[in-house]
Scaffold this motif. Structure first.
Motif, short mmCIF file in Angstrom:
data_model
loop_
_atom_site.label_atom_id
_atom_site.label_comp_id
_atom_site.label_asym_id
_atom_site.label_seq_id
_atom_site.Cartn_x
_atom_site.Cartn_y
_atom_site.Cartn_z
N PRO A 129 0.84 -1.21 0.00
CA PRO A 129 0.00 0.00 0.00
C PRO A 129 0.87 1.26 0.00
N PHE A 130 0.43 2.28 -0.71
CA PHE A 130 1.17 3.54 -0.77
C PHE A 130 0.83 4.38 0.46
N ILE A 163 2.01 13.76 -13.42
CA ILE A 163 0.62 13.97 -13.02
C ILE A 163 0.55 15.33 -12.35
N SER A 164 -0.20 16.25 -12.91
CA SER A 164 -0.32 17.58 -12.35
C SER A 164 -1.24 17.57 -11.12
N THR A 165 -0.87 18.33 -10.11
CA THR A 165 -1.74 18.48 -8.93
C THR A 165 -2.36 19.87 -8.89
N LYS A 166 -2.24 20.62 -9.96
CA LYS A 166 -2.80 21.98 -9.98
C LYS A 166 -4.30 21.92 -9.67
N GLY A 167 -4.71 22.67 -8.68
CA GLY A 167 -6.11 22.71 -8.30
C GLY A 167 -6.55 21.60 -7.37
N LYS A 218 -7.28 9.87 -4.79
CA LYS A 218 -7.31 9.86 -6.26
C LYS A 218 -5.91 9.96 -6.83
N LEU A 219 -5.09 10.85 -6.26
CA LEU A 219 -3.73 11.03 -6.73
C LEU A 219 -2.91 9.76 -6.51
N ALA A 274 -1.13 7.46 -9.54
CA ALA A 274 0.29 7.11 -9.55
C ALA A 274 0.47 5.59 -9.51
N ARG A 275 -0.29 4.92 -8.69
CA ARG A 275 -0.17 3.46 -8.56
C ARG A 275 -0.53 2.76 -9.86
N THR A 276 -1.60 3.22 -10.51
CA THR A 276 -2.01 2.62 -11.78
C THR A 276 -0.91 2.77 -12.83
N GLN A 277 -0.30 3.95 -12.85
CA GLN A 277 0.76 4.19 -13.84
C GLN A 277 1.99 3.34 -13.54
#
Length: 260
Positions: free
Chosen positions: A164-165, A212-216, A224-225, A229-232
């Motif tokens: 797990p991350f 992966i941008s975290t803007k906003g 979700k983030l 990342a995990r999927t990628q």
């Protein structure tokens, strides 16, 4: 025979580290008065790792796929973690970043001193205050325009399954509005298995994903983030596995640019 070669490999790594330490120390004396990002001493340390890996009779490490010459300064780099050989492999990438690592590593003579001179960040596992301080140090590096490197699993996985991350890297990225850049490594688990001092023949590759941008984003988007990342990372690692199996070429680097 494996035991003898493993002993020789540890000696070789030690000698390379010792020579590298004096080179890094000389560079630190010359550059530190005006080099606030410790870019020179950091790159020196990574290249010492690359040299040690290339001289190791067991390992054939390389980079797979296209690699950008540099990454955005405000970037949190994340990767799966297979073994203690991962830093040797990831150091083949051509840009500098500051690594979050176990505090115990910084106590190892020569290697720990080099990590400190490189600007890497120690953290005591399980210590909340230490983790808070380490994340603050990571934010300082990001503010100076220096990417940071974190293993979100927190420790090496004993199997092919990703652990797990943890939240830290992704919370840091959101709070700093930094990009998250996934990497994947494959083949290093055999290079230096967890809880073993013996080396094994290994073809290890690292590949670079899409930022992966975290803007906003807010902390409400943390899960979700992590999932993005995990999927990628899972997809990147799956693409590497055919190339790190027996008989595959060791390095399939293309598009790699000079160090930045």
């Amino acid at each position: 025979m494996n035991a003898l070669l493993s002993i020789w490999t540890w000696i070789e790594i030690g000698l390379v580290a010792l020579v590298g330490f004096f080179v890094q120390l000389a560079l630190a004396i010359v550059t530190w008065p005006f080099e606030r990002r410790r870019h020179v001493t950091g790159r020196c340390f990574r290249l010492v790792g690359v040299t040690a890996a290339k001289l190791t009779p067991f390992w054939r490490f390389g980079v797979h796929g296209d690699v950008p010459a540099r990454v955005a300064p405000n970037t949190v780099v994340v990767s799966n973690h297979e073994s203690n050989a991962d830093p040797f492999l990831i150091s083949h990438l051509p840009w500098e970043m500051k690594w979050l690592g176990k505090a115990s590593l910084f106590k190892i003579p020569v290697v720990g001193w080099m990590m400190w001179m490189a600007g890497d960040i120690p953290v005591h596992r399980g210590d909340r205050d230490s983790a808070t301080g380490a994340m603050a140090r990571c934010r300082e590096w990001l503010a100076k325009g220096m990417p940071v490197m974190i293993f979100p699993e927190g420790t090496r996985s004993k199997t092919d399954e990703l652990l797990p991350f943890k939240d830290g890297a992704f919370r840091l990225a959101i709070e700093a509005q930094a990009d998250v850049l996934p990497l994947a490594v494959s083949g290093t688990r055999r290079a230096l298995p967890k809880h073993s001092w013996r080396f094994a023949t290994s073809r290890g590759l690292v590949t670079v994903g899409t930022p992966i941008s975290t803007k906003g984003m807010t902390l409400a988007d943390l899960e979700k983030l992590k999932d993005l990342a995990r999927t990628q990372i899972l997809a990147l690692r799956a693409g590497l596995m055919p190339h790190t199996s027996a008989g595959a070429p060791a390095s399939e680097s293309s598009g790699a640019a000079p160090a930045a």
